[in-house]
Design a protein around this motif. Sequence first.
Motif, PDB file in Angstrom:
ATOM      1  N   VAL A   1       9.943  -4.742  47.346  1.00 55.45           N
ATOM      2  CA  VAL A   1       9.063  -3.577  47.174  1.00 55.45           C
ATOM      3  C   VAL A   1       7.979  -3.554  48.247  1.00 55.45           C
ATOM      4  O   VAL A   1       7.768  -2.531  48.911  1.00 55.45           O
ATOM      5  N   ILE A   2       7.316  -4.697  48.472  1.00 52.06           N
ATOM      6  CA  ILE A   2       6.198  -4.650  49.424  1.00 52.06           C
ATOM      7  C   ILE A   2       6.670  -4.548  50.876  1.00 52.06           C
ATOM      8  O   ILE A   2       5.941  -4.080  51.731  1.00 52.06           O
ATOM      9  N   ALA A   3       7.917  -4.972  51.148  1.00 50.61           N
ATOM     10  CA  ALA A   3       8.425  -4.808  52.517  1.00 50.61           C
ATOM     11  C   ALA A   3       8.831  -3.361  52.773  1.00 50.61           C
ATOM     12  O   ALA A   3       8.863  -2.916  53.921  1.00 50.61           O
ATOM     13  N   THR A   4       9.147  -2.643  51.702  1.00 53.44           N
ATOM     14  CA  THR A   4       9.627  -1.265  51.860  1.00 53.44           C
ATOM     15  C   THR A   4       8.499  -0.254  52.031  1.00 53.44           C
ATOM     16  O   THR A   4       8.645   0.729  52.741  1.00 53.44           O
ATOM     17  N   MET A   5       7.375  -0.516  51.356  1.00 49.99           N
ATOM     18  CA  MET A   5       6.266   0.449  51.400  1.00 49.99           C
ATOM     19  C   MET A   5       5.847   0.831  52.838  1.00 49.99           C
ATOM     20  O   MET A   5       5.784   2.018  53.157  1.00 49.99           O
ATOM     21  N   PRO A   6       5.558  -0.156  53.713  1.00 44.28           N
ATOM     22  CA  PRO A   6       5.170   0.253  55.069  1.00 44.28           C
ATOM     23  C   PRO A   6       6.304   0.940  55.831  1.00 44.28           C
ATOM     24  O   PRO A   6       6.045   1.758  56.724  1.00 44.28           O
ATOM     25  N   TYR A   7       7.551   0.621  55.460  1.00 44.27           N
ATOM     26  CA  TYR A   7       8.700   1.251  56.105  1.00 44.27           C
ATOM     27  C   TYR A   7       8.721   2.751  55.784  1.00 44.27           C
ATOM     28  O   TYR A   7       9.032   3.584  56.645  1.00 44.27           O
ATOM     29  N   ILE A   8       8.375   3.084  54.540  1.00 42.58           N
ATOM     30  CA  ILE A   8       8.309   4.504  54.173  1.00 42.58           C
ATOM     31  C   ILE A   8       7.176   5.184  54.953  1.00 42.58           C
ATOM     32  O   ILE A   8       7.327   6.294  55.467  1.00 42.58           O
ATOM     33  N   ALA A   9       6.050   4.466  55.047  1.00 39.88           N
ATOM     34  CA  ALA A   9       4.917   5.021  55.790  1.00 39.88           C
ATOM     35  C   ALA A   9       5.313   5.324  57.241  1.00 39.88           C
ATOM     36  O   ALA A   9       4.920   6.336  57.822  1.00 39.88           O
ATOM     37  N   LEU A  10       6.163   4.450  57.804  1.00 44.35           N
ATOM     38  CA  LEU A  10       6.633   4.652  59.181  1.00 44.35           C
ATOM     39  C   LEU A  10       7.444   5.938  59.318  1.00 44.35           C
ATOM     40  O   LEU A  10       7.381   6.628  60.334  1.00 44.35           O
ATOM     41  N   GLN A  11       8.223   6.259  58.285  1.00 47.89           N
ATOM     42  CA  GLN A  11       8.998   7.507  58.322  1.00 47.89           C
ATOM     43  C   GLN A  11       8.054   8.697  58.382  1.00 47.89           C
ATOM     44  O   GLN A  11       8.308   9.690  59.049  1.00 47.89           O
ATOM     45  N   LEU A  12       6.944   8.564  57.633  1.00 45.82           N
ATOM     46  CA  LEU A  12       5.948   9.634  57.659  1.00 45.82           C
ATOM     47  C   LEU A  12       5.328   9.793  59.035  1.00 45.82           C
ATOM     48  O   LEU A  12       5.048  10.905  59.476  1.00 45.82           O
ATOM     49  N   ILE A  13       5.128   8.665  59.718  1.00 44.41           N
ATOM     50  CA  ILE A  13       4.574   8.745  61.071  1.00 44.41           C
ATOM     51  C   ILE A  13       5.543   9.502  61.970  1.00 44.41           C
ATOM     52  O   ILE A  13       5.157  10.376  62.742  1.00 44.41           O
ATOM     53  N   GLY A  14       6.855   9.190  61.838  1.00 42.36           N
ATOM     54  CA  GLY A  14       7.861   9.895  62.620  1.00 42.36           C
ATOM     55  C   GLY A  14       7.841  11.387  62.342  1.00 42.36           C
ATOM     56  O   GLY A  14       7.913  12.223  63.260  1.00 42.36           O
ATOM     57  N   MET A  15       7.690  11.723  61.063  1.00 42.77           N
ATOM     58  CA  MET A  15       7.658  13.132  60.680  1.00 42.77           C
ATOM     59  C   MET A  15       6.408  13.818  61.226  1.00 42.77           C
ATOM     60  O   MET A  15       6.456  14.947  61.715  1.00 42.77           O
ATOM     61  N   GLU A  16       5.299  13.090  61.170  1.00 42.78           N
ATOM     62  CA  GLU A  16       4.031  13.610  61.668  1.00 42.78           C
ATOM     63  C   GLU A  16       4.128  13.947  63.164  1.00 42.78           C
ATOM     64  O   GLU A  16       3.670  15.009  63.606  1.00 42.78           O
ATOM     65  N   VAL A  17       4.756  13.044  63.929  1.00 45.27           N
ATOM     66  CA  VAL A  17       4.901  13.265  65.367  1.00 45.27           C
ATOM     67  C   VAL A  17       5.709  14.541  65.624  1.00 45.27           C
ATOM     68  O   VAL A  17       5.340  15.371  66.466  1.00 45.27           O
ATOM     69  N   ALA A  18       6.805  14.724  64.847  1.00 47.35           N
ATOM     70  CA  ALA A  18       7.648  15.911  65.033  1.00 47.35           C
ATOM     71  C   ALA A  18       6.907  17.192  64.644  1.00 47.35           C
ATOM     72  O   ALA A  18       6.986  18.210  65.345  1.00 47.35           O
ATOM     73  N   ILE A  19       6.173  17.138  63.557  1.00 47.78           N
ATOM     74  CA  ILE A  19       5.456  18.335  63.096  1.00 47.78           C
ATOM     75  C   ILE A  19       4.331  18.701  64.074  1.00 47.78           C
ATOM     76  O   ILE A  19       4.120  19.861  64.395  1.00 47.78           O
ATOM     77  N   LYS A  20       3.644  17.670  64.562  1.00 48.02           N
ATOM     78  CA  LYS A  20       2.574  17.926  65.535  1.00 48.02           C
ATOM     79  C   LYS A  20       3.124  18.549  66.811  1.00 48.02           C
ATOM     80  O   LYS A  20       2.488  19.400  67.427  1.00 48.02           O
ATOM     81  N   ALA A  21       4.337  18.098  67.206  1.00 47.24           N
ATOM     82  CA  ALA A  21       4.944  18.626  68.434  1.00 47.24           C
ATOM     83  C   ALA A  21       5.236  20.123  68.295  1.00 47.24           C
ATOM     84  O   ALA A  21       5.289  20.847  69.281  1.00 47.24           O
ATOM     85  N   LEU A  22       5.413  20.579  67.079  1.00 40.43           N
ATOM     86  CA  LEU A  22       5.622  22.009  66.841  1.00 40.43           C
ATOM     87  C   LEU A  22       4.332  22.800  67.036  1.00 40.43           C
ATOM     88  O   LEU A  22       4.350  24.023  67.094  1.00 40.43           O
ATOM     89  N   GLY A  23       3.222  22.099  67.069  1.00 42.70           N
ATOM     90  CA  GLY A  23       1.938  22.764  67.208  1.00 42.70           C
ATOM     91  C   GLY A  23       1.215  22.921  65.887  1.00 42.70           C
ATOM     92  O   GLY A  23       0.130  23.495  65.824  1.00 42.70           O
ATOM     93  N   LEU A  24       1.828  22.428  64.797  1.00 47.56           N
ATOM     94  CA  LEU A  24       1.159  22.516  63.497  1.00 47.56           C
ATOM     95  C   LEU A  24       0.186  21.352  63.371  1.00 47.56           C
ATOM     96  O   LEU A  24       0.562  20.209  63.563  1.00 47.56           O
TER      97      LEU A  24
END
Lengths: 58, 502
Positions: free
Chosen positions: B137-160
Amino acid sequence: MIRLLLLAPYIGLLWVPFYNFEEPKLFGFPFFYWYQLAWVPLTSLITYFVYRSVRHES
Amino acid sequence: MKANIDMSALAVFIFFFVLVTAMGFFASRWRRAESLDHLDEWGLGGRKFGTWITWFLVGGDFYTAYTVIAVPALVYAIGAYGFFALPYTIIVYPLVFAVMPLLWKAAKERGYVTAGDVVRGTYGSRALELAVASTGVIATMPYIALQLIGMEVAIKALGLTGEMPIILAFLVLALYTYSSGLRAPALIAFVKDIMIYIVVLAAIIVVPSKLGGYSAVFSAADAAFEAKGKGGILLDPTQLVPYVTLALGSALAAFMYPHTLTGIFASSGANTIRKNAVLLPAYTLLLGLLALLGYMGHAAGLQLQSNNDVVPTLFKTLFPGWFAGFAFSAIAIGALVPAAVMSIGAANLFTRNFWKVWVNPDVTPAGEAQVAKITSMLVKVGALVAILLLPTQFALDLQLLGGLWILQTLPALVFGLYTSWFRAPALLAGWAAGFIGGSALVWSDGLKPLHALAFDGVTVSVYTGLLALALNVTVAVAVNLIVPAKETADDDLHVAEAESRS
């Protein structure tokens, strides 16, 4: 015994002095890159070969 | 800020996001079970996924959105060294071929859903089960957070800009995972992977043709590293051992994670897994080519604020708006699949190995499914809050430790498939030594993954996770030799009890 073939990618990829070179190039790719990329289909083939020989066991 | 938004890119993005959202909710009816109120159904899709679904699902949760952003970013920043992901994702498959069918068989026969179940069933030790499950469980939590970072980068690139888009995207993800379970990411993985394949093919054909071919790409990168005085397109002699140990350690850890293990347990048979070990390297080819986007960034002469922007900026610079929008949606959707599977894997662990054991042993199958659904929701909210409130570096540091932690569950999970010599107290002592010793080492090295060892005046840097694993196994062997077997006799009783129950 045939399963030992699965160790080949470990030997080929974990001994970096085998491939940390620029020459010979292929399509503009230095050896370092195309050598490692070539291990992708090669590993698939080896694994398929082992699969064919062990699938009767299960 | 509005001027920065490319409307055609945004329209493409919204179209695909709505499409996968609809698929996520529809997934609960796909290959419908009598009821999803059972953990085998919600959390493992009924264990019926054949070769192709498993291929998409495991490929989709192993090669994550963050990979698409971070591997090219690392290659852009330091060159050849960033390629360790390539040997890593090749040598992992012979391992999957040899080990995972055995684990699947044990799980199927005895109804195991998680790594914690396997450990309790094999050793009858609740302490070891708790250690393995909480590590997952504790090894997975930061891994999920990393997916959010990836999503954030893509959304920001759209200009949002702002936090609303990412909150909205995650809310949608949380709701359809809640209602459809593992079927949702399995179905969405089809769309995600096909999109990523299209994006990568376009990139590796179109980009070099615009930049003067691969020779030009490599020499531009070489010149850039030369000018910077750091990195290079070949490995430095001091990087050889780090490169190899990172690749090997990462490969050993990869299928110990709850999300990858979930993909394995959800497949329909041992041969399904073997066939996947043959077929999954197709994604590795993709990863290797994606990594080259880092060099293309140099050839295109990009000016970046952050290395993580190399892929989005490359697409914005070299492709029309609508295709850039397509690429960004592929990356953002690429975050949804692994994030969903990770939260399901963590929820299964919590439900089976904590809730059922320590809180409510009489929980019904429907109750189990309910606890897992709510846990998967909370896990994702936790990751979202972490991303919104804490610095990004925190998630990256924790992810680094997470890899080391999950690697320490390997002896408990895998050794029992081959030998019955190890006993629970020894494996628990080994786990504790690896976990605590390894974390302390990473901490003392300033949260770096490599530890310098000196032999006869020669200093070699080794991946700390492997050192911790070596300590783990050494301690396990020593304790198993020293502690007499009869002191663990009551563990054998637990084994008998566990077996009679299943």
